[in-house]
Design a protein around this motif. Structure first.
Motif, mmCIF file in Angstrom:
data_model
loop_
_atom_site.group_PDB
_atom_site.id
_atom_site.type_symbol
_atom_site.label_atom_id
_atom_site.label_comp_id
_atom_site.label_asym_id
_atom_site.label_seq_id
_atom_site.Cartn_x
_atom_site.Cartn_y
_atom_site.Cartn_z
ATOM 1 N N ALA A 157 -0.467 3.204 3.185
ATOM 2 C CA ALA A 157 -1.038 4.195 2.268
ATOM 3 C C ALA A 157 -1.030 5.591 2.873
ATOM 4 O O ALA A 157 -0.883 6.582 2.160
ATOM 5 C CB ALA A 157 -2.466 3.794 1.903
ATOM 6 N N GLU A 180 -6.660 -3.823 -4.899
ATOM 7 C CA GLU A 180 -6.212 -3.943 -3.499
ATOM 8 C C GLU A 180 -7.370 -4.238 -2.550
ATOM 9 O O GLU A 180 -7.353 -5.216 -1.799
ATOM 10 C CB GLU A 180 -5.515 -2.649 -3.054
ATOM 11 C CG GLU A 180 -4.150 -2.441 -3.655
ATOM 12 C CD GLU A 180 -3.567 -1.103 -3.243
ATOM 13 O OE1 GLU A 180 -2.399 -1.079 -2.840
ATOM 14 O OE2 GLU A 180 -4.287 -0.092 -3.316
ATOM 15 N N SER A 189 0.831 -1.211 0.000
ATOM 16 C CA SER A 189 0.000 0.000 0.000
ATOM 17 C C SER A 189 0.863 1.258 0.000
ATOM 18 O O SER A 189 0.443 2.295 -0.514
ATOM 19 C CB SER A 189 -0.941 0.003 1.207
ATOM 20 O OG SER A 189 -0.216 0.036 2.427
ATOM 21 N N PHE A 230 -3.089 -1.953 6.030
ATOM 22 C CA PHE A 230 -3.090 -1.368 4.689
ATOM 23 C C PHE A 230 -3.057 0.158 4.774
ATOM 24 O O PHE A 230 -2.297 0.822 4.067
ATOM 25 C CB PHE A 230 -4.346 -1.829 3.941
ATOM 26 C CG PHE A 230 -4.579 -1.108 2.656
ATOM 27 C CD1 PHE A 230 -3.999 -1.564 1.480
ATOM 28 C CD2 PHE A 230 -5.388 0.013 2.598
ATOM 29 C CE1 PHE A 230 -4.209 -0.899 0.278
ATOM 30 C CE2 PHE A 230 -5.601 0.687 1.413
ATOM 31 C CZ PHE A 230 -5.012 0.222 0.244
#
Length: 519
Positions: free
Chosen positions: A441, A409, A316, A437
């Motif tokens: 990100a 994803e 991510s 995740f």
């Protein structure tokens, strides 16, 4: 569970989930922050702000999402996804508008983004994918893909929407500020578009069926609000796109914007003209079945949970960090901001394709293998963007590849949770993995931009002294390597542990018990 007619029966749930996620915490702040960097720097740059300081917002809202995701999952299990989603759409809208309150204080800026994370956590896929996974069995992969395509659709339109407001002073009607006005108007979108559609369409198996709900009889005035909001969104997007198309010709990003503008009308129009009072996929007695699967505590004891959780942090990071930085990468090559924003919106087109094609494939082939191909291919794109003098054609190809990877994803995580851990504690387990995740990100954009600007590895303003003096070529090349390496362990997940037969068996046992009780 009856397999036939899943889409005929479950389309209202699917439409509501798509719009709810598409106008939620996942895409709106993430896709638009790149547009906000220039005006924020113009106003707060003299106060010592840097691009990294602005992108720290994503790290803050990641920490909030990391903390809130498991809680939201548990709340959805206890009180129902519908209730959590409806409340969160409202609180997220208010918190999005509140970003306009920033005065240049970095501590206030951080606080506002933290509030946004907690206020909008219920609009993440954790909440909306649970009803979809329960209504769809045989077609679960493609259904999840469709439910999540709107992140790319609304994310791309939101870029054009925000860029028009920021770049046109006559629209700066809040304190004479373009970015403040943009955040307020962006905050209105979930309230006027998503809320009516989610109210009518999002129902889990244990919610009041649509045929018995009073709201279903009021669908015309409710959907009129969503229709007006959608018209407003598309009108502003077209005011940005049409002059650019006239100036530069009808390039792919402008054609995409027109297509997406038509697409966002589909959920509202379908609900207006079709019957939304569809029956849930099982009887009341079947709904009382204990779904197969692991509890959150049991899932935490498995190696598969930790393999997914750990791998998704660097994955991510590599894919998520580049998306809000695409405008910066392209403008360093000499492109203008309007052109860079237009190209960056192509991620939305690729996300849509990735969701649909990826969802179709994981229903028919071993999902970890499909995910490996989809998630590893953006490594090539990162390498391409890291080269000097990137052409428009090269940038277009690279951005499409990145979006294609980003498109699978969420679908992959949702599908894997249902197949390796079952549906018993789906929301809680998905929320826990999503937290990891979100870590990559959220931290990724500021980490990437700080390294590429030569300041080195910095976490929330804490300088480590590592990787200083680097540029975008180094940063993107190393991100490509990181992405490829951490997709390989996904191939060791092995056979699925839970399938449609487990869900069907649980329902059959519940029906048998019910019949015995009535005998």
């Amino acid at each position: 569970m009856v397999q036939d007619g899943e889409f005929k029966r479950g389309w209202p749930v699917l439409a509501a989930a798509a719009v709810g996620v598409g106008l939620g915490l996942s895409p709106l702040p993430f896709y638009t922050i790149g547009v906000m960097i220039p005006p924020l720097l113009q106003e707060f740059g003299p106060m010592g702000w840097t691009p990294g300081d602005i992108l720290n917002a994503l790290a803050i809202y990641t920490f909030g999402a990391f903390a809130a995701s498991p809680i939201i999952g548990i709340l959805a299990e206890r009180f129902g996804a519908r209730r959590v989603a409806l409340i969160s759409v409202v609180t997220f809208s208010i918190a999005m508008m509140a970003l306009a309150l920033n005065t240049g204080s970095k501590s206030l800026y951080i606080f506002l983004w933290l509030v946004l994370a907690f206020a909008g956590a219920g609009t993440l896929p954790i909440t909306f994918t649970r009803p979809v996974a329960n209504w769809f069995d045989r077609n679960r992969g493609i259904a999840l893909g469709i439910a999540l395509i709107a992140t790319g659709v609304f994310g791309a339109l939101a870029k054009f929407f925000a860029q028009f407001i920021v770049s046109n002073p006559e629209w700066h009607f809040i304190a004479g500020s373009g970015w403040r006005t943009a955040y307020v108007l962006l905050g209105f979108l979930p309230l006027v578009i998503a809320l009516p559609i989610v109210w009518l369409g999002l129902r889990d198996l244990n919610d009041t069926p649509a045929r018995d709900a009073k709201a279903s009889d009021m669908k015309l005035p409710i959907l009129a609000i969503a229709l007006i909001g959608t018209i407003g969104l598309v009108w502003i997007v077209m005011k940005q796109v049409l002059p650019l198309a006239a100036e530069n010709g009808w390039r792919l990003e402008y054609i995409m914007a027109v297509g997406f503008s038509l697409l966002v009308f589909v959920p509202t129009v379908m609900m207006l003209v079709l019957n939304i009072k569809t029956a849930p996929p099982q009887t009341e007695s079947a709904a009382q079945a204990e779904l197969p699967g692991l509890s959150l505590g049991d899932a935490l004891k498995t190696w598969r949970f930790w393999l997914l959780a750990i791998c998704f942090v660097p994955i991510s990071y590599a894919i998520g960090a580049i998306i809000p930085n695409i405008e910066r990468v392209l403008t360093t090559t000499g492109m203008g901001m309007n052109e860079a924003v237009g190209l960056a919106t192509l991620t939305g087109l690729a996300v849509l394709g990735g969701r649909i094609i990826g969802g179709y494939l994981i229903d028919r082939f071993w999902a970890p293998g499909v995910a490996f191909v989809f998630l590893a291919s953006p490594a090539i794109a990162l390498h391409l963007l890291g080269q000097p003098d990137v052409s428009v054609t090269t940038a277009t190809i690279a951005i499409l590849m990145i979006g294609f990877g980003a498109g699978v994803e969420y679908d992959f995580m949702a599908y894997m949770v249902s197949k390796y851990f079952g549906m018993k504690s789906y929301s809680a387990i998905y929320g826990a993995i999503y937290g990891f995740f979100a870590l990559g990100a959220g931290l990724g954009p500021s980490i990437m931009t700080n390294i590429a600007d030569g300041r080195g590895l910095s976490l929330m303003g804490l300088e480590t002294g590592l990787l200083t003096g680097q540029d975008w070529a180094f940063t993107l090349t190393k991100s490509a390597l990181l992405l490829f390496v951490f997709t390989i362990p996904l191939l060791f997940l092995g056979k699925y542990k839970y399938g449609s037969e487990d869900h069907g068996e649980a329902i059959a046992k519940a029906e048998e018990t019910s019949e015995t009780g009535h005998a």
